[in-house]
Design a protein around this motif. Structure first.
Motif, PDB file in Angstrom:
ATOM      1  N   ILE A 105      31.385 -25.209  -7.547  1.00  0.00           N
ATOM      2  CA  ILE A 105      29.957 -25.236  -6.712  1.00  0.00           C
ATOM      3  C   ILE A 105      30.462 -24.729  -5.259  1.00  0.00           C
ATOM      4  O   ILE A 105      29.750 -24.080  -4.606  1.00  0.00           O
ATOM      5  CB  ILE A 105      29.346 -26.568  -6.856  1.00  0.00           C
ATOM      6  N   LYS A 126      20.291 -26.342  -5.372  1.00  0.00           N
ATOM      7  CA  LYS A 126      19.026 -25.131  -5.519  1.00  0.00           C
ATOM      8  C   LYS A 126      18.215 -24.835  -4.156  1.00  0.00           C
ATOM      9  O   LYS A 126      17.983 -23.693  -4.134  1.00  0.00           O
ATOM     10  CB  LYS A 126      18.247 -25.842  -6.390  1.00  0.00           C
ATOM     11  N   GLU A 133      21.439 -35.657  -9.273  1.00  0.00           N
ATOM     12  CA  GLU A 133      20.096 -35.015  -9.214  1.00  0.00           C
ATOM     13  C   GLU A 133      20.132 -34.399  -7.833  1.00  0.00           C
ATOM     14  O   GLU A 133      19.442 -33.397  -7.469  1.00  0.00           O
ATOM     15  CB  GLU A 133      18.857 -35.821  -9.701  1.00  0.00           C
ATOM     16  N   GLN A 146      27.234 -26.602 -14.232  1.00  0.00           N
ATOM     17  CA  GLN A 146      27.988 -27.610 -13.366  1.00  0.00           C
ATOM     18  C   GLN A 146      27.133 -28.665 -12.965  1.00  0.00           C
ATOM     19  O   GLN A 146      27.517 -29.930 -12.727  1.00  0.00           O
ATOM     20  CB  GLN A 146      28.621 -26.838 -12.170  1.00  0.00           C
ATOM     21  N   GLN A 147      26.013 -28.387 -13.523  1.00  0.00           N
ATOM     22  CA  GLN A 147      24.791 -29.426 -12.690  1.00  0.00           C
ATOM     23  C   GLN A 147      24.996 -30.876 -13.443  1.00  0.00           C
ATOM     24  O   GLN A 147      24.571 -32.059 -12.935  1.00  0.00           O
ATOM     25  CB  GLN A 147      23.564 -28.933 -12.878  1.00  0.00           C
ATOM     26  N   TRP A 171      22.201 -31.719  -6.918  1.00  0.00           N
ATOM     27  CA  TRP A 171      21.950 -30.270  -7.526  1.00  0.00           C
ATOM     28  C   TRP A 171      20.657 -29.938  -6.826  1.00  0.00           C
ATOM     29  O   TRP A 171      20.658 -28.589  -6.687  1.00  0.00           O
ATOM     30  CB  TRP A 171      21.720 -30.669  -9.061  1.00  0.00           C
ATOM     31  N   GLU A 172      19.831 -30.801  -6.480  1.00  0.00           N
ATOM     32  CA  GLU A 172      18.575 -30.223  -5.851  1.00  0.00           C
ATOM     33  C   GLU A 172      18.994 -29.637  -4.441  1.00  0.00           C
ATOM     34  O   GLU A 172      18.372 -28.730  -3.916  1.00  0.00           O
ATOM     35  CB  GLU A 172      17.515 -31.286  -5.513  1.00  0.00           C
TER      36      GLU A 172
END
Length: 173
Positions: A59, A116, A109, A103-104, A112-113
């Protein structure tokens, strides 16, 4: 009556001994279960920790690769039109994102947000840079517009996402 007293003299100590044995067995089984759970968690952490570290590396590499400056440098803007460069950069970024999408599962959360949001910000930079130019602009003009947009925004979403990934990994050390 004497018979009943003799029976109680035998049954009462036997009952106490049986109850004591019951408590010992329950305690032993409970400790064994806890010991098994600790061993299982240790084995899981030995298996999952390297995978999580690898996911964090991927990531971080992804976030570095999608910074607008790195995207432009990997392409050859001099030989492309602005539209072609725009399309090429968007396709490359989406392919990178799709490649690292799985990979999320190794991140919270919130982290990952943040990743994004970083992708969305880069997409916005690319789209706004393209909108600022004429239809017949060349790739070099597009690259300059991207660099200008990047300087204005300072890639805050990418830096924030990198910090989130790094801080989440620091928990394990």
């Amino acid at each position: 009556m004497e018979y009943l007293v003799d029976l109680l003299k035998i049954l009462l100590p036997a009952g106490i001994v049986l109850y004591g044995m019951y408590l010992v067995v329950v305690s032993f089984l409970s400790k064994e279960r806890e010991k098994t759970l600790v061993e299982l968690k240790t084995q899981n952490s030995q298996t999952i920790l390297p995978i999580r570290l690898q996911a964090a590396e991927r990531i971080c590499l992804f976030l570095e690769r999608i910074t607008p400056n790195n995207l432009v440098r990997r392409s050859n803007p001099g030989s492309l039109t602005a539209g072609e460069l725009h399309t090429l950069l968007l396709v490359e970024m989406r392919e990178e994102f799709n490649h690292n999408f799985s990979q999320q599962v190794y991140f919270s959360e919130e982290t990952w947000e943040a990743v994004k949001r970083a992708v969305e910000e880069v997409t916005t930079i690319l789209n706004q840079s393209r909108q600022m130019l004429d239809e017949d602009a060349n790739g070099v003009a597009m690259a300059k517009a991207i660099f200008a947009q990047t300087l204005e925004r300072k890639n805050d979403a990418i830096s924030y996402a990198l910090k989130q990934v790094k801080s989440e990994i620091q928990i394990y050390f």
